[in-house]
Design a protein around this motif. Sequence first.
Motif, PDB file in Angstrom:
ATOM      1  N   TRP A  11       0.799  -1.094  -0.121  1.00 38.35           N
ATOM      2  CA  TRP A  11      -0.080   0.238   0.018  1.00 38.35           C
ATOM      3  C   TRP A  11       0.901   1.193   0.079  1.00 38.35           C
ATOM      4  N   LYS A  12       2.061   1.230   0.659  1.00 36.72           N
ATOM      5  CA  LYS A  12       2.779   2.518   0.775  1.00 36.72           C
ATOM      6  C   LYS A  12       3.218   2.818  -0.668  1.00 36.72           C
ATOM      7  N   GLN A  13       3.794   1.711  -1.323  1.00 35.38           N
ATOM      8  CA  GLN A  13       4.149   1.951  -2.782  1.00 35.38           C
ATOM      9  C   GLN A  13       2.959   2.783  -3.790  1.00 35.38           C
ATOM     10  N   TYR A  14       1.851   1.635  -3.682  1.00 31.02           N
ATOM     11  CA  TYR A  14       0.634   2.096  -4.128  1.00 31.02           C
ATOM     12  C   TYR A  14       0.318   3.476  -4.191  1.00 31.02           C
ATOM     13  N   ASN A  15       0.117   4.207  -2.789  1.00 32.39           N
ATOM     14  CA  ASN A  15       0.008   5.217  -2.410  1.00 32.39           C
ATOM     15  C   ASN A  15       0.850   6.304  -3.110  1.00 32.39           C
ATOM     16  N   ALA A  17       2.876   6.038  -5.877  1.00 30.11           N
ATOM     17  CA  ALA A  17       2.620   6.150  -7.110  1.00 30.11           C
ATOM     18  C   ALA A  17       1.483   7.006  -7.646  1.00 30.11           C
ATOM     19  N   LEU A  18       0.156   6.895  -6.839  1.00 28.93           N
ATOM     20  CA  LEU A  18      -0.876   7.878  -6.865  1.00 28.93           C
ATOM     21  C   LEU A  18      -0.417   9.220  -6.547  1.00 28.93           C
ATOM     22  N   THR A  19       0.134   9.589  -5.760  1.00 29.92           N
ATOM     23  CA  THR A  19       0.564  10.913  -5.375  1.00 29.92           C
ATOM     24  C   THR A  19       1.454  11.445  -6.365  1.00 29.92           C
ATOM     25  N   GLN A  20       2.222  10.573  -6.991  1.00 34.22           N
ATOM     26  CA  GLN A  20       3.229  11.003  -8.183  1.00 34.22           C
ATOM     27  C   GLN A  20       2.372  11.380  -9.501  1.00 34.22           C
ATOM     28  N   ARG A  21       1.167  11.069  -9.645  1.00 34.71           N
ATOM     29  CA  ARG A  21       0.427  11.290 -10.902  1.00 34.71           C
ATOM     30  C   ARG A  21       0.302  12.627 -10.978  1.00 34.71           C
ATOM     31  N   GLY A  22       0.086  13.410  -9.776  1.00 39.17           N
ATOM     32  CA  GLY A  22       0.076  14.784  -9.827  1.00 39.17           C
ATOM     33  C   GLY A  22      -1.158  15.525 -10.241  1.00 39.17           C
ATOM     34  N   SER A  23      -2.369  14.750 -10.402  1.00 39.85           N
ATOM     35  CA  SER A  23      -3.627  15.373 -10.792  1.00 39.85           C
ATOM     36  C   SER A  23      -4.638  14.673 -10.133  1.00 39.85           C
ATOM     37  N   LEU A  24      -5.559  15.727  -9.623  1.00 40.17           N
ATOM     38  CA  LEU A  24      -6.689  15.317  -9.041  1.00 40.17           C
ATOM     39  C   LEU A  24      -8.088  16.037  -9.680  1.00 40.17           C
TER      40      LEU A  24
END
Length: 43
Positions: A11-15, A17-24
């Motif tokens: 989960w740490k790596q998954y979260n 990766a989501l943060t690094q997408r940079g768009s919400l």
Amino acid sequence: MGKAKGKITNWKQYNQALTQRGSLTFWMDDAVIKYWYNQHPSK
């Protein structure tokens, strides 16, 4: 939104990766936006 390709075990790596997408993006209805700006108490 697509389906997950597998069960998430790290989960740490998954979260990260989501943060690094940079768009919400949030989609809000016009009525919600109107209500958001008009929350003054009635007197």
